[in-house]
Design an enzyme around this catalytic site. Sequence first.
Site, PDB file in Angstrom:
ATOM      1  N   THR A   1       0.819  -1.217   0.000  1.00  0.00           N
ATOM      2  CA  THR A   1       0.000   0.000   0.000  1.00  0.00           C
ATOM      3  C   THR A   1       0.855   1.270   0.000  1.00  0.00           C
ATOM      4  OG1 THR A   1      -0.158  -0.186   2.404  1.00  0.00           O
ATOM      5  CG2 THR A   1      -1.976  -1.063   1.123  1.00  0.00           C
ATOM      6  N   THR A   2       1.979   1.228   0.696  1.00  0.00           N
ATOM      7  CA  THR A   2       2.847   2.408   0.722  1.00  0.00           C
ATOM      8  C   THR A   2       3.432   2.673  -0.659  1.00  0.00           C
ATOM      9  OG1 THR A   2       3.421   1.950   3.031  1.00  0.00           O
ATOM     10  CG2 THR A   2       4.850   3.467   1.828  1.00  0.00           C
TER      11      THR A   2
END
Length: 524
Positions: free
Chosen positions: A92-93
């Site tokens: 997600t980052t």
Amino acid sequence: MSLKSQASAGSEVNERLAALISNANAVRAIAAAVEGTLGPKGLDTMLVDRFGEVVITNDGVTILTTMEATHPAAKMVINVAKAQEEEVGDGTTTTTVMAGAMVGTGLELVLKGVPVARVIEGLRKGLQFALEALAAKALPLDGLEDPRLYQVALIAGRGHEDIASLVVEAARLVGEDELRRPAFKLADIVVAEEGAENQVFRGVIISKSRLNRQMPERLEKVRVLVVDDALEPEEIEEEALRTEAGFARYLALQEEFKRNLKKLIDLGVGLVLVDRGVADIAEEILTDAGIMVVQRVLNRELRRAAEHTGAKPIKRTGLKKSPEELERYLGWAEEVFEEEKLEKVFLRGGGKPMATIVVGAATAEVVGERERIAKDAAAAVQAAIRGGVVPGGGSVELAVAREVERRKSEVRGMAAYGVDCVVEALKRPLAQIVANAGFNPLEKIGDVIAAQAASGKDSLGIDCDTGEIKDMVEAGVLDPAPVKRHALKAAGEIAEAILRIDTIIRKKEDKPESGEGSKDGGAG
């Protein structure tokens, strides 16, 4: 053109692009909130709510979904991050950082005069080139015994060797067929507890205690009943209870319920897992019979327990069935016991081998973060089994960026500028990783590009301890290929969606239907 005319023209451009500028700034702000966590030298983020409760984490999706965000574009990015977590469980980052770079580069191009339509066209082509190149660089694993699997777990598990070992052991116990099954998620079997010992438990853990202390604490060779309902008599409406016939019906249902419980005792049931509550009369009768009952079991745990023991979930009305029919709904476990310190019930040795990863934590403050780390590692291991691995540390993205730049000549006209959105996004992971490690990202990206071109090795990256060029595959820095592909694709989708927004309009509030909710109660 006079200075006044230039200022006026610039003001008109900014006014025309107000929505894009506002959205781009929001996306870049969201990316800035998580980019500091990227890589082995990434730092933690402290999240504080209005009551002073604190969460300290390095997990991108936790930061994104917990932080307060009011801008619509920021919420779009957060929703994409949630989808990334749901689909592959990690990355997600990276998705957020690349989306911020794509949108930022796109805005710069538009401000320089490139039409938004051409930017989007180029972005799509660049994304296509990148996904093709990334797919070609995936390295398949040689089954569950491949030593690279541990390296994947170690990198995703932020260097926690104990967690990486647990995850790989559990993956091998579960088996490759189960890991490839779309409905199964290895991350779902992770449990973190304060004071627990690290272990891969060969069975299922129910995160509830037995109904009371008079029930047995440990049982062996247990017949198991799973009630996907409340364990109580059928209900009678309160109004009906006031009538003689209704009260008679109530008494009959109570007696029928007791007979149904007697059938369970006669069948030798030793453990009853209940989705909802348990009536007092049921608790009393089953306690006297030496049966362990666990109520309000989480639906996910109830399903796993049923699968592990071979029990078929039954509704309370199903208890009316004959003993012969009920027999077919019962499961079996070699051993059932409660750990009073942990307040959990353990089921071991069912018909279908299953595993639970138990991660211990010294204090309550780190329980949540240990669980998040283990879930990330488990998701990464499962993704690697399904789709192979690629060199990590931002090296493969930089190699793909070089490939996309080479193919930029295939795109005609001003759309070629839009390809740069993807190129810049692909450079961002390595740039941020080395920046978080304390090195100059521009210098290190130049060094890696030159080294990859000279050696023909796409796996060259930067050692975050020394700042030197290092082969990521030889160093054991590996990432799951599906996570990378999904992150890039998701970043491209959110970037295009943001770039396409031309105007932001506030919706009017929904009004109540005519005649409803009127203050004066009538027409004016």
